[in-house]
Design an enzyme around this catalytic site. Structure first.
Site, short mmCIF file in Angstrom:
data_model
loop_
_atom_site.label_atom_id
_atom_site.label_comp_id
_atom_site.label_asym_id
_atom_site.label_seq_id
_atom_site.Cartn_x
_atom_site.Cartn_y
_atom_site.Cartn_z
N HIS A 104 11.85 10.74 46.58
CA HIS A 104 12.27 12.00 45.96
C HIS A 104 11.07 12.91 45.71
CE1 HIS A 104 11.38 8.67 43.39
NE2 HIS A 104 11.12 9.45 42.37
N ARG A 105 10.04 12.37 45.00
CA ARG A 105 8.89 13.20 44.65
C ARG A 105 8.09 13.54 45.89
NH1 ARG A 105 7.00 10.15 41.43
NH2 ARG A 105 8.38 10.79 39.76
N THR B 274 1.66 17.27 33.71
CA THR B 274 2.21 15.96 33.41
C THR B 274 1.25 15.15 32.55
OG1 THR B 274 3.14 13.92 34.34
CG2 THR B 274 1.26 14.88 35.51
N ASN B 275 1.81 14.24 31.76
CA ASN B 275 1.01 13.26 31.02
C ASN B 275 1.15 11.89 31.66
OD1 ASN B 275 -0.05 14.78 28.78
ND2 ASN B 275 2.08 15.03 28.15
N ASN B 276 1.94 11.83 32.73
CA ASN B 276 2.23 10.55 33.36
C ASN B 276 1.15 10.25 34.40
OD1 ASN B 276 3.25 8.62 35.20
ND2 ASN B 276 5.34 9.02 34.48
N ASP C 285 10.23 17.31 37.31
CA ASP C 285 11.08 16.49 36.46
C ASP C 285 11.95 15.68 37.41
OD1 ASP C 285 11.72 15.68 33.83
OD2 ASP C 285 13.63 16.72 34.00
N TYR D 42 11.82 3.14 37.08
CA TYR D 42 12.93 2.33 37.59
C TYR D 42 12.67 1.75 38.98
CZ TYR D 42 15.49 4.81 33.87
OH TYR D 42 15.90 5.33 32.66
P1 ITT Z 1 6.07 13.95 32.42
O1 ITT Z 1 7.27 14.61 31.80
O2 ITT Z 1 4.88 13.92 31.52
O3 ITT Z 1 5.73 14.52 33.75
P2 ITT Z 1 7.80 11.60 32.62
O4 ITT Z 1 7.42 10.14 32.54
O5 ITT Z 1 8.68 12.14 31.54
O6 ITT Z 1 6.43 12.41 32.73
P3 ITT Z 1 9.82 12.48 34.52
O7 ITT Z 1 10.40 13.32 33.44
O8 ITT Z 1 9.60 13.10 35.83
O9 ITT Z 1 8.44 11.80 34.03
O10 ITT Z 1 10.73 11.24 34.82
C1 ITT Z 1 11.61 10.72 33.86
C2 ITT Z 1 11.65 9.23 33.99
O11 ITT Z 1 12.25 8.88 35.24
C3 ITT Z 1 10.28 8.54 33.99
O12 ITT Z 1 9.84 8.27 32.68
C4 ITT Z 1 10.60 7.26 34.76
O13 ITT Z 1 11.20 6.31 33.92
C5 ITT Z 1 11.63 7.74 35.76
N1 ITT Z 1 10.99 8.08 37.05
C6 ITT Z 1 10.46 9.26 37.43
N2 ITT Z 1 9.95 9.19 38.66
C7 ITT Z 1 10.15 7.91 39.07
C8 ITT Z 1 9.82 7.19 40.23
O14 ITT Z 1 9.17 7.76 41.24
N3 ITT Z 1 10.18 5.91 40.31
C9 ITT Z 1 10.83 5.31 39.30
N4 ITT Z 1 11.14 5.90 38.16
C10 ITT Z 1 10.82 7.19 38.02
#
Ligand code: ITT
Length: 193
Positions: A177-178, A8-10, A69, A151
């Site tokens: 969820h995660r 992940t980059n997040n 994801d 969100y």
């Molecule tokens: P990576 O692909 O680099 O892991 P990402 O930001 O794209 O990071 P995801 O594809 O898992 O992360 O999630 C898609 C989007 O959904 C993310 O950009 C958020 O806007 C939202 N999201 C994911 N997890 C969330 C959470 O726990 N709470 C709120 N919003 C979330």
């Protein structure tokens, strides 16, 4: 401690995962292994995208790896933003735009049911495994709280009286969820050790 790559980059997600897996694994992110590539997320399901990311790291870096994801699925919007969650507002990873689009589309809607769904793909010792987690709740009519990310400020899980953005990280991880998907991943990995 054993090392595993979280593809992940997040930074928020990496921090959440480090907290959940602390004591068992050293979780490193893409930047930590020198990967700055824009890994394609072109599948049409969250499971498919999780798998694409994990495969990329395992093939290019030869390391055990997992990736996740997540999609927010809103009933009244036919499951949107779903696999488009990161770029729903038109600009990738712009949460303010994403939230504004959701709130606009949900104006006047009485059915506010939604769920977050996470799929985690693990590739370890050449084998692939998928773990899933979900949390059900409602989309509020305005933002509440400043914690979390994405969100979080408009999603109130059924198990709580406030949004994810108004909780501590521990409270969120316990029901998210995660958190649920990672608990399944962690249980599997501890059986392997
Ligand atoms: P990576 O692909 O680099 O892991 P990402 O930001 O794209 O990071 P995801 O594809 O898992 O992360 O999630 C898609 C989007 O959904 C993310 O950009 C958020 O806007 C939202 N999201 C994911 N997890 C969330 C959470 O726990 N709470 C709120 N919003 C979330």
């Amino acid at each position: 401690m054993k090392k595993i790559v979280f593809a992940t980059n997040n930074a928020h997600k990496l921090q959440e995962l480090r907290q959940i897996m602390s004591g068992h694994y050293e979780v490193v992110g893409l930047a930590d292994i020198g990967c700055h590539d824009d890994i394609p997320e072109t599948a049409d399901t969250i499971e498919g995208n999780a798998l694409l990311k994990a495969k990329y790291v395992s093939e290019h870096y030869g390391m055990d790896c997992f990736s996740d994801d997540t999609g927010l699925e809103i009933e009244a919007l036919g499951g949107e933003p779903g696999v488009m969650s990161a770029r729903y507002g038109g600009v990738a990873h712009d949460s303010e735009r994403n939230i504004s689009k959701v709130l606009n589309k949900m104006q006047g809607q009485t059915n506010r049911r939604a769920r977050f769904r996470t799929a985690i793909a693990l590739i370890a010792n050449g084998q692939t495994h998928i773990f899933e987690g979900e949390v059900r709740g409602t989309i509020l009519t305005e933002r509440h709280g400043t914690g979390g990310f994405g969100y979080d400020s408009i999603f109130k899980p059924d198990e709580a009286d406030c949004t994810f953005a108004e909780m501590s990280a521990d409270q969120k991880n316990a029901i998210s969820h995660r958190g649920r998907a990672v608990a399944r991943l962690a249980a599997f990995m501890s059986r392997k050790n």
